[in-house]
Scaffold this active site. Structure first.
Site, PDB file in Angstrom:
ATOM      1  N   MET A  30      -9.254   8.107  10.159  1.00  0.00           N
ATOM      2  CA  MET A  30     -10.544   8.370  10.798  1.00  0.00           C
ATOM      3  C   MET A  30     -10.457   7.966  12.275  1.00  0.00           C
ATOM      4  SD  MET A  30     -13.501   7.838   7.983  1.00  0.00           S
ATOM      5  CE  MET A  30     -13.647   6.085   8.101  1.00  0.00           C
ATOM      6  N   GLY A  31      -9.233   7.881  12.795  1.00  0.00           N
ATOM      7  CA  GLY A  31      -9.072   7.557  14.212  1.00  0.00           C
ATOM      8  C   GLY A  31      -9.275   6.088  14.491  1.00  0.00           C
ATOM      9  N   GLY A  36      -1.576  -0.715  12.276  1.00  0.00           N
ATOM     10  CA  GLY A  36      -1.522  -0.417  10.842  1.00  0.00           C
ATOM     11  C   GLY A  36      -1.291   1.071  10.623  1.00  0.00           C
ATOM     12  N   HIS A  37      -2.056   1.900  11.349  1.00  0.00           N
ATOM     13  CA  HIS A  37      -1.875   3.358  11.226  1.00  0.00           C
ATOM     14  C   HIS A  37      -0.476   3.755  11.695  1.00  0.00           C
ATOM     15  CE1 HIS A  37      -6.401   3.258  11.807  1.00  0.00           C
ATOM     16  NE2 HIS A  37      -6.286   3.946  10.704  1.00  0.00           N
ATOM     17  N   GLY A 147      -2.886   2.824   3.741  1.00  0.00           N
ATOM     18  CA  GLY A 147      -2.687   1.379   3.894  1.00  0.00           C
ATOM     19  C   GLY A 147      -3.301   0.620   2.732  1.00  0.00           C
ATOM     20  N   GLU A 148      -2.606  -0.458   2.333  1.00  0.00           N
ATOM     21  CA  GLU A 148      -3.067  -1.244   1.179  1.00  0.00           C
ATOM     22  C   GLU A 148      -4.259  -2.139   1.492  1.00  0.00           C
ATOM     23  OE1 GLU A 148      -0.763  -3.903  -1.542  1.00  0.00           O
ATOM     24  OE2 GLU A 148       0.353  -2.060  -1.902  1.00  0.00           O
ATOM     25  N   LYS A 149      -4.676  -2.183   2.763  1.00  0.00           N
ATOM     26  CA  LYS A 149      -5.910  -2.943   3.047  1.00  0.00           C
ATOM     27  C   LYS A 149      -7.050  -2.340   2.223  1.00  0.00           C
ATOM     28  CE  LYS A 149      -8.419  -2.254   6.672  1.00  0.00           C
ATOM     29  NZ  LYS A 149      -9.731  -1.846   6.085  1.00  0.00           N
ATOM     30  N   GLN A 153      -9.204   2.145  -2.530  1.00  0.00           N
ATOM     31  CA  GLN A 153      -9.079   3.551  -2.105  1.00  0.00           C
ATOM     32  C   GLN A 153      -7.739   4.136  -2.571  1.00  0.00           C
ATOM     33  OE1 GLN A 153     -10.318   5.413   1.775  1.00  0.00           O
ATOM     34  NE2 GLN A 153      -8.217   4.980   2.343  1.00  0.00           N
TER      35      GLN A 153
END
Ligand code: PAF
Length: 280
Positions: A30-31, A36-37, A147-149, A153
């Site tokens: 989502m920008g 992390g991204h 990402g696992e954060k 999800q």
């Protein structure tokens, strides 16, 4: 790096890549990109011929309108970051492009979307599933990276791939943290300087909890975490649950022979942050 706003143009490009048998890795975002991204882009680049990212702030996954309006939008910085990271293609659709008409699909995720984020953000995972399935239909990647954060999800999306029979592998990638332990998140850039100093208590407490868990039972450990974080006047825990990492059912006893993950959501001012840690 090629930038596409239009799905028809992107599909045309992807068809040509498929004809050349290129393996495609996909990083939906989502920008408001951070390291992390970028770690997802790097992992995708190491495992595929072509890496495609998308940037779209998806309205259907926000149950709080203000949260949607507040969500950081820094498209030109994001594009520069992706280019520097060696991303091959970025898809930056408009809302009209992704939702030309209302999408009323419902998904059956069983227990997975009823607990934790699902309980406190009703409709959130339906919105995530809607947009991710639309993106998967357009990009048709071999692998997709998350990402696992956002632990829940990832679990929900693994289920989505199964029920929709997508031939796509969901790859769950490690949380990237700031030097004080704070899990990287686009929402971190919305924190005031004062809030930013306080939120490191979240990860610090989660890591300490793994030690505390050697002495306390599950319920006591959960209470200890909540009390530690709530003792900071700026922080308010929404939930802290210790769950089985596959079906997200609550763990009641450390002796349960299942992989255990502690998931937390914390409010700080107007911002809501999530994090998680594995218990062994
Ligand atoms: O994790 C996110 O940034 C979003 O939930 C996703 C997967 C890009 C869907 O909008």
């Amino acid at each position: 790096m090629k930038v596409f706003e239009n799905k028809a143009d992107l599909i045309f490009e992807i068809n040509s890549l498929k004809q050349q048998s290129k393996a495609i890795g996909f990083v939906p975002t989502m920008g408001a990109l951070h390291k992390g991204h970028i770690s997802l882009i790097t992992i995708s680049k190491n495992n595929n011929d072509i890496t495609i990212a998308s940037i779209f702030v998806n309205p259907t996954q926000f149950n709080d309108k203000k949260d949607y309006q507040r969500y950081p939008r820094i498209l030109s910085d994001d594009i520069k970051m992706l280019e520097k990271a060696g991303c091959d293609i970025v898809f930056t659709p408009t809302e009209e492009e992704m939702y030309p008409e209302a999408d009323n699909r419902q998904f059956d995720f069983g227990n997975l979307d009823k607990v934790m984020e699902g309980k406190f953000r009703p409709g959130h995972f339906r919105g995530v599933a809607l947009i991710v399935s639309k993106l998967f239909d357009i990009v048709t990647p071999d692998k997709a990276y998350f990402g696992e954060k956002d632990f829940q999800q990832v679990t929900v999306l693994k289920h989505l791939v199964t029920i929709m029979r997508y031939p796509i592998e969901i790859i769950s990638c490690p949380i990237i943290r700031e030097h004080d332990g704070l899990a990287m998140s686009s929402r971190n850039m919305l924190l005031t300087k004062e809030e930013r100093e306080h939120v490191s208590l979240i990860s610090k407490t989660l890591f300490e909890a793994r030690e505390i868990a050697k002495k306390l039972n599950v319920e006591e450990t959960k209470n200890w975490v909540i009390q530690q974080i709530n003792s900071d006047s700026l922080l308010k825990v929404e939930y802290f649950e210790i769950v089985n990492d596959i079906n997200l059912e609550s763990i009641h006893d450390w002796s349960q022979n299942e992989n255990k993950v502690g998931c937390i959501a914390v409010h700080v001012g107007n911002i809501r942050l999530i994090d998680n840690v594995r218990f062994y």
